[in-house]
Enzyme design. Structure first.
Site, PDB file in Angstrom:
ATOM      1  N   SER A  63       0.842  -1.191   0.000  1.00  0.00           N
ATOM      2  CA  SER A  63       0.000   0.000   0.000  1.00  0.00           C
ATOM      3  C   SER A  63       0.888   1.255   0.000  1.00  0.00           C
ATOM      4  CB  SER A  63      -0.951  -0.047   1.203  1.00  0.00           C
ATOM      5  OG  SER A  63      -2.007   0.860   1.071  1.00  0.00           O
ATOM      6  N   HIS A 101      -7.229  -6.223  -0.227  1.00  0.00           N
ATOM      7  CA  HIS A 101      -6.025  -5.404  -0.157  1.00  0.00           C
ATOM      8  C   HIS A 101      -4.863  -6.094   0.554  1.00  0.00           C
ATOM      9  CE1 HIS A 101      -4.024  -1.565  -0.481  1.00  0.00           C
ATOM     10  NE2 HIS A 101      -3.967  -1.349   0.823  1.00  0.00           N
ATOM     11  N   ASP A 136      -9.379  -5.188  -4.559  1.00  0.00           N
ATOM     12  CA  ASP A 136      -8.367  -4.377  -3.887  1.00  0.00           C
ATOM     13  C   ASP A 136      -8.647  -2.894  -4.083  1.00  0.00           C
ATOM     14  OD1 ASP A 136      -5.916  -3.401  -2.858  1.00  0.00           O
ATOM     15  OD2 ASP A 136      -4.777  -5.018  -3.792  1.00  0.00           O
TER      16      ASP A 136
END
Length: 274
Positions: free
Chosen positions: A114, A251, A225
């Site tokens: 991320s 995610h 995601d």
């Protein structure tokens, strides 16, 4: 499985902070360690700890750390820091400092998730560390504009369980509790949420530099995601030596029952490919 924790001094201007780290495995094993860059910014490393499985699978040491201002790297007065303090250079300098302290500058791998993938991409495309052997960018984006486009698409199509399965695993709860206790970094750089970007990263992009990444790179994302294909596609088209693997869930594939084993195997295979 051996674990070592410690702190390294990190100097910024005339001030000295400390970066907390944990090493799973032995840095003297002869294998290039995997350094894990957690998300946020401002969410502690805890939710990434299942990646210790990489050490179990292929005897590669795994290094976790809390980035400055969060978790075990929190410091007194963090909430009073001006927004100009929280820059990409700050976090890249911290990473360089940790690598030098651990003596792995001649050979290491990076896995960013991320925000950590954004940091990893920026680091690899701007500093070009000579010792970087493999780069793994999981569920990231090369610009915040693409991230906003992606999350807007996702919100139109899917319910709210896009981050991780529910109920959340304990390690996930720990990471988000750390952010709620000390939200300065997240609120300053992101804003109120990843779906409403108002912070200092809003105009961030490394799109014009990612073609300079020469390190073999693995890209991953999930079908549901926050980092939809619109985020991953520029990495795939512009990085010269790249592989893209998509997982079935959200995610955090390393926390998803349906994807976890495959994710660990994909990462292990990539790191050990001759």
């Amino acid at each position: 499985m051996t674990e070592v924790t410690g702190k390294v001094d990190f100097k910024v201007g005339g001030d000295t902070y400390q970066t907390w780290y944990k090493i799973v495995g032995d840095l003297a094993s002869g294998s290039h360690p995997l350094i894990v860059l957690h998300g946020g910014p401002g969410i502690s490393h805890d939710y990434m700890t299942p990646l210790a499985e990489i050490h179990n699978k292929c005897n590669i040491p795994v290094i976790f750390y809390d980035q400055i201002g969060i978790g075990k790297s929190i410091f007194e007065g963090v909430a009073e820091k001006l927004k100009e303090f929280w820059t990409l250079d700050l976090f890249m300098d911290e990473l360089d400092n940790l690598i030098a302290h651990l003596g792995v500058q001649n050979g290491s791998n990076l896995l960013g998730h991320s925000w950590g993938a954004m940091l990893g991409a920026h680091y690899a495309s701007h500093r070009h560390p000579v010792g970087l052997k493999h780069l793994i960018l999981s569920s990231g984006a090369p610009s915040m504009a693409l991230w906003e486009e992606s999350t807007a698409q996702l919100l139109k199509a899917l319910p709210a369980d896009h981050v991780c399965k529910t109920p959340w695993p304990k390690v996930m709860e720990t990471s988000f509790a750390a952010m709620m206790q000390n939200p300065t970094v997240y609120h300053t750089m992101i804003g109120p949420s990843e779906f409403t970007i108002t912070g200092t990263l809003k105009s961030w992009s490394c799109l014009d530099q990612i073609h300079t990444i020469t390190t073999p790179t693995l890209l991953t994302n999930g079908v549901s995601d926050e980092a939809q294909d619109v985020c991953v596609r520029p990495f795939f088209h512009r990085i010269p030596h790249v592989k893209w693997v998509q997982f079935s869930q959200r995610h955090m594939p390393f926390l998803e029952e349906e994807d976890q084993a495959r994710y660990f195997q994909v990462v292990a295979d990539f790191l050990t490919y001759p």
